[in-house]
Structures are given as structure tokens and as C-alpha cells.
Write a protein that holds these residues in place. Structure first.
Motif, PDB file in Angstrom:
ATOM      1  N   TRP A  96       0.833  -1.200   0.000  1.00 16.94           N
ATOM      2  CA  TRP A  96       0.000   0.000   0.000  1.00 16.94           C
ATOM      3  C   TRP A  96       0.867   1.248   0.000  1.00 16.94           C
ATOM      4  CZ3 TRP A  96      -4.842  -0.941  -1.044  1.00 16.94           C
ATOM      5  CH2 TRP A  96      -5.414  -2.148  -0.638  1.00 16.94           C
ATOM      6  N   GLY A  97       0.495   2.225  -0.814  1.00 17.63           N
ATOM      7  CA  GLY A  97       1.170   3.512  -0.833  1.00 17.63           C
ATOM      8  C   GLY A  97       0.166   4.616  -0.556  1.00 17.63           C
ATOM      9  N   TYR A  98       0.587   5.642   0.115  1.00 20.91           N
ATOM     10  CA  TYR A  98      -0.283   6.771   0.435  1.00 20.91           C
ATOM     11  C   TYR A  98      -0.485   7.661  -0.780  1.00 20.91           C
ATOM     12  CZ  TYR A  98       0.650   5.470   5.251  1.00 20.91           C
ATOM     13  OH  TYR A  98       0.748   4.780   6.434  1.00 20.91           O
ATOM     14  N   GLU A  99      -1.682   8.235  -0.884  1.00 22.39           N
ATOM     15  CA  GLU A  99      -1.985   9.224  -1.906  1.00 22.39           C
ATOM     16  C   GLU A  99      -2.540  10.466  -1.220  1.00 22.39           C
ATOM     17  OE1 GLU A  99      -4.781   6.988  -4.455  1.00 22.39           O
ATOM     18  OE2 GLU A  99      -3.263   7.267  -6.003  1.00 22.39           O
ATOM     19  N   VAL A 100      -2.004  11.615  -1.571  1.00 22.20           N
ATOM     20  CA  VAL A 100      -2.505  12.895  -1.074  1.00 22.20           C
ATOM     21  C   VAL A 100      -2.722  13.781  -2.287  1.00 22.20           C
ATOM     22  CG1 VAL A 100      -2.031  14.900   0.370  1.00 22.20           C
ATOM     23  CG2 VAL A 100      -1.224  12.648   1.083  1.00 22.20           C
ATOM     24  N   ASP A 101      -3.928  14.329  -2.401  1.00 18.34           N
ATOM     25  CA  ASP A 101      -4.270  15.146  -3.555  1.00 18.34           C
ATOM     26  C   ASP A 101      -5.358  16.139  -3.147  1.00 18.34           C
ATOM     27  OD1 ASP A 101      -4.262  16.096  -6.145  1.00 18.34           O
ATOM     28  OD2 ASP A 101      -4.868  14.212  -7.067  1.00 18.34           O
ATOM     29  N   VAL A 102      -5.796  16.921  -4.088  1.00 21.37           N
ATOM     30  CA  VAL A 102      -6.888  17.862  -3.864  1.00 21.37           C
ATOM     31  C   VAL A 102      -8.206  17.114  -4.036  1.00 21.37           C
ATOM     32  CG1 VAL A 102      -8.007  19.951  -4.723  1.00 21.37           C
ATOM     33  CG2 VAL A 102      -5.522  19.792  -4.695  1.00 21.37           C
ATOM     34  N   ALA A 103      -9.135  17.313  -3.126  1.00 19.02           N
ATOM     35  CA  ALA A 103     -10.488  16.774  -3.272  1.00 19.02           C
ATOM     36  C   ALA A 103     -11.315  17.842  -3.975  1.00 19.02           C
ATOM     37  CB  ALA A 103     -11.083  16.427  -1.914  1.00 19.02           C
ATOM     38  N   HIS A 104     -11.655  17.580  -5.233  1.00 21.59           N
ATOM     39  CA  HIS A 104     -12.486  18.519  -5.982  1.00 21.59           C
ATOM     40  C   HIS A 104     -13.966  18.230  -5.789  1.00 21.59           C
ATOM     41  CE1 HIS A 104      -9.219  20.615  -7.945  1.00 21.59           C
ATOM     42  NE2 HIS A 104      -8.652  19.457  -8.183  1.00 21.59           N
ATOM     43  N   SER A 105     -14.267  17.032  -5.290  1.00 16.72           N
ATOM     44  CA  SER A 105     -15.649  16.670  -4.998  1.00 16.72           C
ATOM     45  C   SER A 105     -15.654  15.690  -3.834  1.00 16.72           C
ATOM     46  CB  SER A 105     -16.323  16.051  -6.222  1.00 16.72           C
ATOM     47  OG  SER A 105     -15.667  14.846  -6.573  1.00 16.72           O
ATOM     48  N   PRO A 138      -1.330   3.829  12.664  1.00 17.37           N
ATOM     49  CA  PRO A 138      -1.349   2.710  13.604  1.00 17.37           C
ATOM     50  C   PRO A 138      -1.706   1.373  12.946  1.00 17.37           C
ATOM     51  CG  PRO A 138      -3.323   4.028  13.877  1.00 17.37           C
ATOM     52  CD  PRO A 138      -2.423   4.765  12.906  1.00 17.37           C
ATOM     53  N   ASN A 139      -2.197   1.398  11.715  1.00 14.15           N
ATOM     54  CA  ASN A 139      -2.561   0.175  11.006  1.00 14.15           C
ATOM     55  C   ASN A 139      -1.391  -0.430  10.241  1.00 14.15           C
ATOM     56  OD1 ASN A 139      -5.487   0.379  11.579  1.00 14.15           O
ATOM     57  ND2 ASN A 139      -5.232   2.269  10.438  1.00 14.15           N
ATOM     58  N   ALA A 140      -0.325   0.319  10.047  1.00 11.68           N
ATOM     59  CA  ALA A 140       0.841  -0.169   9.312  1.00 11.68           C
ATOM     60  C   ALA A 140       1.647  -1.103  10.204  1.00 11.68           C
ATOM     61  CB  ALA A 140       1.693   1.000   8.851  1.00 11.68           C
ATOM     62  N   GLN A 141       1.755  -2.328   9.787  1.00 10.95           N
ATOM     63  CA  GLN A 141       2.502  -3.331  10.545  1.00 10.95           C
ATOM     64  C   GLN A 141       3.967  -3.398  10.117  1.00 10.95           C
ATOM     65  OE1 GLN A 141       1.151  -5.158  13.183  1.00 10.95           O
ATOM     66  NE2 GLN A 141      -0.445  -3.640  12.873  1.00 10.95           N
ATOM     67  N   ALA A 142       4.223  -3.064   8.859  1.00  9.53           N
ATOM     68  CA  ALA A 142       5.591  -3.078   8.333  1.00  9.53           C
ATOM     69  C   ALA A 142       5.658  -2.109   7.164  1.00  9.53           C
ATOM     70  CB  ALA A 142       5.967  -4.481   7.875  1.00  9.53           C
ATOM     71  N   ALA A 143       6.854  -1.622   6.889  1.00  7.71           N
ATOM     72  CA  ALA A 143       7.069  -0.729   5.753  1.00  7.71           C
ATOM     73  C   ALA A 143       8.254  -1.245   4.959  1.00  7.71           C
ATOM     74  CB  ALA A 143       7.343   0.693   6.237  1.00  7.71           C
ATOM     75  N   CYS A 144       8.280  -0.899   3.694  1.00  2.00           N
ATOM     76  CA  CYS A 144       9.412  -1.314   2.879  1.00  2.00           C
ATOM     77  C   CYS A 144      10.633  -0.476   3.273  1.00  2.00           C
ATOM     78  CB  CYS A 144       9.095  -1.161   1.401  1.00  2.00           C
ATOM     79  SG  CYS A 144       8.852   0.537   0.869  1.00  2.00           S
ATOM     80  N   SER A 198       5.956   2.367   0.903  1.00  3.21           N
ATOM     81  CA  SER A 198       4.746   1.562   1.026  1.00  3.21           C
ATOM     82  C   SER A 198       4.728   0.817   2.355  1.00  3.21           C
ATOM     83  CB  SER A 198       4.632   0.584  -0.152  1.00  3.21           C
ATOM     84  OG  SER A 198       5.725  -0.290  -0.195  1.00  3.21           O
ATOM     85  N   PHE A 199       3.553   0.260   2.687  1.00  2.95           N
ATOM     86  CA  PHE A 199       3.384  -0.418   3.969  1.00  2.95           C
ATOM     87  C   PHE A 199       2.445  -1.599   3.827  1.00  2.95           C
ATOM     88  CE2 PHE A 199      -0.121   2.531   3.715  1.00  2.95           C
ATOM     89  CZ  PHE A 199      -1.176   1.894   4.347  1.00  2.95           C
ATOM     90  N   THR A 200       2.436  -2.458   4.833  1.00  4.71           N
ATOM     91  CA  THR A 200       1.489  -3.565   4.892  1.00  4.71           C
ATOM     92  C   THR A 200       0.713  -3.458   6.195  1.00  4.71           C
ATOM     93  OG1 THR A 200       3.107  -5.020   5.964  1.00  4.71           O
ATOM     94  CG2 THR A 200       2.935  -5.178   3.581  1.00  4.71           C
ATOM     95  N   GLY A 259      -7.060   6.550  12.052  1.00  7.27           N
ATOM     96  CA  GLY A 259      -6.170   6.849  13.167  1.00  7.27           C
ATOM     97  C   GLY A 259      -4.845   7.465  12.756  1.00  7.27           C
ATOM     98  N   THR A 260      -4.641   7.679  11.460  1.00  5.27           N
ATOM     99  CA  THR A 260      -3.370   8.225  10.982  1.00  5.27           C
ATOM    100  C   THR A 260      -3.203   9.685  11.391  1.00  5.27           C
ATOM    101  OG1 THR A 260      -3.282   6.719   9.094  1.00  5.27           O
ATOM    102  CG2 THR A 260      -1.995   8.747   8.918  1.00  5.27           C
TER     103      THR A 260
END
Length: 114
Positions: free
Chosen positions: A38-47, A93-99, A104-106, A74-75
Motif C-alpha cells: 500500500w502507498g499513500y496518496e494525497v491530492d486535492v479533493a475537488h468533490s 497505527p494500522n501499518a505493521q511493516a514498511a518497505c 509503502s506499507f502492509t 487513526g493516521t
């Protein structure tokens, strides 16, 4: 259910969103990517759709889609400057491991039984 922003992250988000006509808030979620899943995405919410959850954090609306919410609930989002670099940092708090590269994380749900 919650998403929080540090004062530094909120200030950066407000600055970023002020330059975006029609911005409803900051969209935060995840997508399948990287070596851990899993990778995080941050962007503008247009809707904002009826399925989205909206969290108010220091004057910023943080919009999370229903599929991402269980993975990011909880992030705490921070914004840090490291030398010449500026980056959002996620304390999930949901990320158990990261690369090794931190991209990315699991989660526990992703773990394969041994």
C-alpha cells in the motif's frame, strides 16, 4: 474513526489548497503499490461523494474514500522539512511493516500465514 494533522501539516495543506480553485479539501487514501503493498496518496479533493468520510483538522477538510478508511483510520499526518526536502509523514497505527525505502506499507490483514 479519525485522521489528524499536525499544525505544520495543516498549515501546508491550507497553503496548497488556497491555490486550487474549487478545492473541497485534502483527499487522503491509499492505492496498491510498492514492494510492501500500500502507498499513500494525497491530492486535492475537488468533490466529495456520499461514500467518503470527511474529517475536520485545524481548518482543513480531509476526505477519505470508503475503501481506504480501514487502512488509514487513526493516521496522524505531519509535514517536515529535511534539508532541502519537504514531505508529508504518516504515523499510521494500522501499518505493521514498511518497505526499506518507506514508500509503502502492509497491514495485519495483508500478512500471509506462515
Amino acid at each position: 474513526m479519525s485522521i489528524s494533522l499536525t499544525p505544520q501539516a495543516a498549515a501546508r495543506a491550507r497553503q496548497f489548497l488556497s491555490d486550487q480553485p474549487g478545492a473541497q479539501g485534502l483527499r487522503f487514501g491509499v492505492k496498491r503499490t510498492g514492494c510492501s503493498g500500500w502507498g499513500y496518496e494525497v491530492d486535492v479533493a475537488h468533490s466529495i461523494s456520499p461514500e467518503d468520510s470527511v474529517f475536520e483538522a485545524d481548518g482543513v477538510s480531509v476526505v477519505v474514500d470508503a475503501q481506504s478508511l480501514p487502512l488509514v483510520d487513526g493516521t496522524r499526518i505531519d509535514f517536515v522539512r529535511q534539508g532541502l526536502n519537504q514531505v508529508f509523514v504518516f504515523e499510521n497505527p494500522n501499518a505493521q511493516a514498511a518497505c526499506g525505502c518507506g514508500e509503502s506499507f502492509t497491514t495485519e490483514a495483508d500478512a500471509v500465514p506462515g
